[in-house]
Design an enzyme around this catalytic site. Structure first.
Site, PDB file in Angstrom:
ATOM      1  N   SER A   1       0.821  -1.217   0.000  1.00  0.00           N
ATOM      2  CA  SER A   1       0.000   0.000   0.000  1.00  0.00           C
ATOM      3  C   SER A   1       0.855   1.267   0.000  1.00  0.00           C
ATOM      4  O   SER A   1       0.544   2.228  -0.693  1.00  0.00           O
ATOM      5  CB  SER A   1      -0.906   0.011   1.240  1.00  0.00           C
ATOM      6  OG  SER A   1      -1.693  -1.160   1.274  1.00  0.00           O
TER       7      SER A   1
ATOM      8  N   GLN B   1      -8.510   5.060   9.517  1.00  0.00           N
ATOM      9  CA  GLN B   1      -7.319   5.028   8.666  1.00  0.00           C
ATOM     10  C   GLN B   1      -6.974   6.400   8.090  1.00  0.00           C
ATOM     11  O   GLN B   1      -5.997   6.536   7.360  1.00  0.00           O
ATOM     12  CB  GLN B   1      -7.526   4.063   7.481  1.00  0.00           C
ATOM     13  CG  GLN B   1      -8.361   2.845   7.775  1.00  0.00           C
ATOM     14  CD  GLN B   1      -7.611   1.824   8.607  1.00  0.00           C
ATOM     15  OE1 GLN B   1      -6.570   1.352   8.200  1.00  0.00           O
ATOM     16  NE2 GLN B   1      -8.135   1.521   9.793  1.00  0.00           N
TER      17      GLN B   1
ATOM     18  N   GLU C   1       4.304  -0.230  14.827  1.00  0.00           N
ATOM     19  CA  GLU C   1       4.835   1.040  14.328  1.00  0.00           C
ATOM     20  C   GLU C   1       5.795   1.694  15.306  1.00  0.00           C
ATOM     21  O   GLU C   1       6.777   2.327  14.908  1.00  0.00           O
ATOM     22  CB  GLU C   1       3.688   1.999  13.993  1.00  0.00           C
ATOM     23  CG  GLU C   1       2.817   1.538  12.821  1.00  0.00           C
ATOM     24  CD  GLU C   1       1.802   0.454  13.201  1.00  0.00           C
ATOM     25  OE1 GLU C   1       1.681   0.131  14.412  1.00  0.00           O
ATOM     26  OE2 GLU C   1       1.139  -0.082  12.298  1.00  0.00           O
TER      27      GLU C   1
ATOM     28  N   ASP D   1     -12.068   3.356   3.409  1.00  0.00           N
ATOM     29  CA  ASP D   1     -11.622   2.755   4.672  1.00  0.00           C
ATOM     30  C   ASP D   1     -12.080   3.524   5.908  1.00  0.00           C
ATOM     31  O   ASP D   1     -12.105   2.982   7.010  1.00  0.00           O
ATOM     32  CB  ASP D   1     -10.088   2.620   4.682  1.00  0.00           C
ATOM     33  CG  ASP D   1      -9.634   1.374   3.937  1.00  0.00           C
ATOM     34  OD1 ASP D   1     -10.436   0.419   3.852  1.00  0.00           O
ATOM     35  OD2 ASP D   1      -8.493   1.351   3.457  1.00  0.00           O
TER      36      ASP D   1
END
Lengths: 321, 277
Positions: A42, A126, A63, A122
């Protein structure tokens, strides 16, 4: 490159341009490394991963760890890119950006894709509508939001060469092409796209094209709109802003970000130091968006040329008194 | 007290430990604030690294590319790190008592803007292991023999990022990274077992794919052996679970949660230094 007509032909997404730039950087400099958190297809870091598997670090869906891994790589002399969706790398990795990169002055290259609300279907979990505010609050970071694929490719390369840390914002949706392939870009140097002395529109990212549409619509009515692409939100090109304030007396800021903490606030802060003038803001108003096609979401939340043009007319009316 | 080429004898190392402990008491006492307990518990670990020949480093050349990296992830225990680095020759011993003062290179938590020979700025818990793994990866890419050592607090490993990093290190087989848990069983609010117990801790690290060594973190011979085992373990990173005593070496500070973050007063400084004479 001031001109009056822009074709605004649809180009690729800025995230795709980021991916291409990364591969070229990888070929030019064996010191470039990339970390991604299970979103490489992505974010478009997958191309780099394929060509340079030994320099690509799959961090899993983690993350916070990824940002600090990147800081460790950078501390050891690597040109370290870390990439994920903008909302995840900035929100989940913010503490790590602060403590392992910004505060110890370790240069890290953060690229957040799928920013703004134009990710569309989404939905808000997001969407990244506060990433500019967060990134600008990190001392020493440059913050960049390129408007099209040409500027993205060039600015990613400049970011890699910059001695300090950078946050680059990329979009999921295809973006209209504004620049010719030969155009050059400099971090911290705004680009005046159209000439005009009645009103200035300063925009970044996807809203630059909308500002140009407004400029063309109002231009047909004889109104001179100066459009400035403020691709670098920090450090801000304060000279360009002061000049626009002096020469046009009214500035509209348009951005795909919360009006709180975005470019608008920074421009307002700047003009109060140089040449206070009338201002208004097009952006996301104290809310989260919702699912829908990118076009429908941008339309509903007031981020299309229609909204920019309406705000510009209101500002022009205020200027005329 | 050279370090790189001259590992010290057992007697010398024990004497260095005492010197470091005296520095810790004096520094925190002079600052009138700071963290003596978790500094005292980590003394043998850092002394073995910096003076026992475990850490490949050169105080005269702190930028040496192939040096081993050391990160004190539990940054609040910086008095032990500053004292060890000063005795090793990185920074002045006679300035240790400026700890926590404005402009001091000895900031309240490690700050590489003020002391560039630090490998990382720490203080917000949970992040040092990730940074060390990044450094380990860079060394692998550069085909450098450099290893990365990171000391974690036991309370610190309640942070979720530690376990993200643990997964990453084992998955990528970063055998040039060594995590050391200063397992002194006490955190700010009290005993670890009463706040967020960690046991079975060795099993947790093993389940995450790490080689685990448990030992008495105050027995220099065992500390030395553990570091050797870590270096000789290939294909996976090693976690050293160093069982230690918070406040070690000062009787009234040992195993007392009070001394996590309180400075000794003049009488207490005198009493502590007498024990450490």
């Amino acid at each position: 490159m001031t001109q009056t007509k822009f074709e605004l032909k649809m180009g690729g997404a800025t995230r795709a341009a980021f991916g291409k730039a990364l591969v070229e950087l990888g070929r030019e400099n064996s010191n470039v490394v990339v970390c991604d958190a299970d979103l490489s297809k992505s974010t478009n870091t997958a191309g780099f991963a394929k060509e340079f598997p030994e320099r690509f670090f799959s961090c899993g869906i983690a993350e916070a760890n990824m940002v600090a891994i990147g800081a460790g790589l950078a501390s050891a002399g690597k040109v370290a890119f870390v990439s994920s969706f903008s909302c995840f790398v900035l929100n989940k990795g913010f503490e790590q950006l602060r403590v392992t990169a910004a505060y110890p002055q370790v240069p890290i290259k953060v690229v957040g894709t799928h920013s703004g609300i134009s990710i569309g279907e989404d939905g808000p979990s997001q969407m990244s509508i506060e990433d500019i505010a967060l990134a600008c609050s990190l001392p020493g970071f440059a913050v960049i939001d390129p408007a099209d694929e040409v500027s993205m490719k060039s600015l990613v390369k400049s970011a890699a060469a910059l001695p300090g840390s950078v946050f680059i914002r990329a979009g999921r949706a295809n973006a209209p092409v504004i620049y010719g392939a030969e155009h050059t870009f400099e971090i911290g140097k705004a680009i005046g796209l159209t000439a005009g002395n009645d009103l200035t529109i300063i925009a970044h990212g996807l809203l630059v094209a909308e500002a140009l549409r407004t400029s063309m619509a109002l231009g047909a009515e004889g109104v001179g709109v100066r459009v400035i692409d403020m691709h670098t939100i920090k450090p801000l090109d304060e000279a360009a802003i002061a000049k626009a304030a002096r020469e046009t007396g009214a500035i509209l800021v348009a951005e795909e970000h919360l009006v709180d903490g975005g470019l608008g606030v920074r421009v307002a802060q700047s003009v109060t130091k140089s040449h206070p003038c009338l201002m208004d803001y097009v952006g996301i108003q104290n809310t989260y968006a919702e699912s829908g096609s990118p076009e429908a979401v941008l339309d509903k939340y007031g981020l299309v040329a229609r909204d920019v043009t309406a705000a510009a007319r209101r500002l022009l009316a205020r200027k005329r008194g | 007290m050279a370090t790189l080429t001259q590992p010290q004898s057992a007697e010398q190392l024990a004497a260095v430990c005492k010197t470091i402990r005296r520095h810790i008491i004096n520094m925190v006492g002079a600052a009138k604030s700071g963290h003596p307990g978790g500094s005292l518990s980590a003394v043998e670990l850092l002394v073995s690294l910096y003076f026992g020949g475990q850490l490949k480093h050169d105080p005269k050349n702190p930028e040496w590319k192939d040096r081993d990296r050391f990160i004190l992830s539990k940054g609040h225990a910086c008095p032990v790190l500053y004292a060890v680095m000063a005795e090793a020759g990185y920074c002045p011993v006679d300035k240790l008592n400026t700890l926590r003062q404005l402009g001091s290179i000895y900031q309240g938590h490690p700050d590489r803007r003020f002391l560039p020979s630090l490998e990382a700025s720490t203080g917000s818990l949970g992040q040092g292991l990730s940074v060390a793994l990044g450094m380990g990866f860079a060394a692998r890419l550069d085909k450098s023999p450099s290893r990365a050592y990171v000391v974690l607090g036991d309370g610190e490993i309640q942070e979720g990022q530690i376990w993200e990093a643990a997964m990453f290190g084992a998955y990528h087989k970063l055998d040039n990274v060594c995590a050391i848990v200063d397992y002194n069983k006490i955190q700010l609010d009290g005993w670890v077992k009463d706040i967020m117990g960690l046991e079975p801790l060795g099993d947790k690290w093993r389940a995450f794919g790490w080689h685990v060594v448990e030992f008495d973190g105050h027995d220099l011979a065992k500390v030395d052996a553990a570091f050797n085992e870590a270096r000789n373990t290939k294909g996976k990173p090693t976690c050293l679970l160093a069982h230690t005593v918070k406040g070690k070496g000062v009787s009234f500070m040992e195993n007392n949660p009070k001394w996590h973050g309180v400075a000794p007063n003049a009488d207490e400084i005198a009493a502590a230094l007498k024990e450490l004479a």
